[in-house]
Design a protein around this motif. Sequence first.
Motif, PDB file in Angstrom:
ATOM      1  N   VAL A  26       0.870  -1.174   0.000  1.00  0.00           N
ATOM      2  CA  VAL A  26       0.000   0.000   0.000  1.00  0.00           C
ATOM      3  C   VAL A  26       0.906   1.223   0.000  1.00  0.00           C
ATOM      4  N   SER A  27       0.620   2.191  -0.887  1.00  0.00           N
ATOM      5  CA  SER A  27       1.405   3.427  -0.914  1.00  0.00           C
ATOM      6  C   SER A  27       0.544   4.590  -0.472  1.00  0.00           C
ATOM      7  N   LEU A  28       1.096   5.360   0.442  1.00  0.00           N
ATOM      8  CA  LEU A  28       0.366   6.514   0.964  1.00  0.00           C
ATOM      9  C   LEU A  28       1.147   7.791   0.719  1.00  0.00           C
ATOM     10  N   ILE A  29       0.407   8.875   0.552  1.00  0.00           N
ATOM     11  CA  ILE A  29       1.012  10.198   0.571  1.00  0.00           C
ATOM     12  C   ILE A  29       0.445  10.888   1.801  1.00  0.00           C
ATOM     13  N   GLU A  55      -2.630  -8.490   5.793  1.00  0.00           N
ATOM     14  CA  GLU A  55      -1.608  -8.875   6.762  1.00  0.00           C
ATOM     15  C   GLU A  55      -0.263  -9.055   6.064  1.00  0.00           C
ATOM     16  N   GLY A  56       0.780  -8.452   6.620  1.00  0.00           N
ATOM     17  CA  GLY A  56       2.121  -8.588   6.059  1.00  0.00           C
ATOM     18  C   GLY A  56       2.399  -7.674   4.868  1.00  0.00           C
ATOM     19  N   ALA A  57       1.424  -6.853   4.471  1.00  0.00           N
ATOM     20  CA  ALA A  57       1.634  -5.959   3.320  1.00  0.00           C
ATOM     21  C   ALA A  57       2.685  -4.908   3.652  1.00  0.00           C
ATOM     22  N   ARG A  58       3.410  -4.500   2.601  1.00  0.00           N
ATOM     23  CA  ARG A  58       4.412  -3.456   2.778  1.00  0.00           C
ATOM     24  C   ARG A  58       3.715  -2.101   2.727  1.00  0.00           C
ATOM     25  N   LEU A  59       4.149  -1.192   3.573  1.00  0.00           N
ATOM     26  CA  LEU A  59       3.568   0.146   3.588  1.00  0.00           C
ATOM     27  C   LEU A  59       4.613   1.151   3.123  1.00  0.00           C
ATOM     28  N   ASP A  60       4.323   1.833   2.005  1.00  0.00           N
ATOM     29  CA  ASP A  60       5.218   2.889   1.523  1.00  0.00           C
ATOM     30  C   ASP A  60       4.596   4.230   1.878  1.00  0.00           C
ATOM     31  N   ILE A  61       5.393   5.073   2.489  1.00  0.00           N
ATOM     32  CA  ILE A  61       4.876   6.376   2.896  1.00  0.00           C
ATOM     33  C   ILE A  61       5.732   7.477   2.266  1.00  0.00           C
ATOM     34  N   GLU A  62       5.069   8.364   1.548  1.00  0.00           N
ATOM     35  CA  GLU A  62       5.766   9.507   0.981  1.00  0.00           C
ATOM     36  C   GLU A  62       5.259  10.740   1.729  1.00  0.00           C
ATOM     37  N   THR A  63       6.201  11.584   2.154  1.00  0.00           N
ATOM     38  CA  THR A  63       5.813  12.745   2.953  1.00  0.00           C
ATOM     39  C   THR A  63       6.238  14.043   2.265  1.00  0.00           C
ATOM     40  N   PRO A  64       5.396  14.566   1.371  1.00  0.00           N
ATOM     41  CA  PRO A  64       5.775  15.822   0.717  1.00  0.00           C
ATOM     42  C   PRO A  64       5.784  16.971   1.726  1.00  0.00           C
ATOM     43  N   PRO A  65       6.757  17.891   1.597  1.00  0.00           N
ATOM     44  CA  PRO A  65       6.831  19.000   2.542  1.00  0.00           C
ATOM     45  C   PRO A  65       5.656  19.951   2.361  1.00  0.00           C
ATOM     46  N   GLU A 100      -2.245  16.777   2.655  1.00  0.00           N
ATOM     47  CA  GLU A 100      -2.882  15.674   1.967  1.00  0.00           C
ATOM     48  C   GLU A 100      -2.655  14.360   2.709  1.00  0.00           C
ATOM     49  N   LEU A 101      -3.635  13.486   2.609  1.00  0.00           N
ATOM     50  CA  LEU A 101      -3.521  12.171   3.233  1.00  0.00           C
ATOM     51  C   LEU A 101      -4.315  11.250   2.320  1.00  0.00           C
ATOM     52  N   GLN A 102      -3.619  10.555   1.437  1.00  0.00           N
ATOM     53  CA  GLN A 102      -4.347   9.715   0.514  1.00  0.00           C
ATOM     54  C   GLN A 102      -3.636   8.407   0.191  1.00  0.00           C
ATOM     55  N   ILE A 103      -4.420   7.430  -0.209  1.00  0.00           N
ATOM     56  CA  ILE A 103      -3.871   6.165  -0.654  1.00  0.00           C
ATOM     57  C   ILE A 103      -3.627   6.336  -2.146  1.00  0.00           C
ATOM     58  N   VAL A 104      -2.353   6.275  -2.573  1.00  0.00           N
ATOM     59  CA  VAL A 104      -2.073   6.499  -3.990  1.00  0.00           C
ATOM     60  C   VAL A 104      -2.115   5.216  -4.791  1.00  0.00           C
TER      61      VAL A 104
END
Length: 109
Positions: A26-29, A55-65, A100-104
């Motif tokens: 799952v990728s999030l911004i 369960e066990g999924a990888r979580l990618d988090i991008e944090t734009p300034p 912003e807080l979204q699932i990309v």
Amino acid sequence: MHELSIARSVVSTVCERAGDRRVHSVSLIIGALCAVVPESLRFCFDVVTADTVAEGARLDIETPPGVGHCRDCGADVALPDPILVCACGSTDIEVRSGRELQIVSMEVS
Ligand SMILES: [Zn+2]
């Protein structure tokens, strides 16, 4: 706890979309002004996804300034955290991004 409620809402959306399929990542911004601690969110994500299709999924988090615009001096202000202060001392800042807080994206099979 802020991160736990975010993790819950993300995981419920992800599981709903995935249906019976398995979620691998799952990728999030998440904007810097959301004041989310990525490590804490990762921990909560692991807890909340236990016994779900994610369960066990990888979580990618991008944090734009964050970026704001000062209404007093007209400058564009970089906002690294939720404290909205311009270099001129003004706190009259119009936030243009960073909340912003979204699932990309999500990867399922
Ligand atoms: Zn200013």
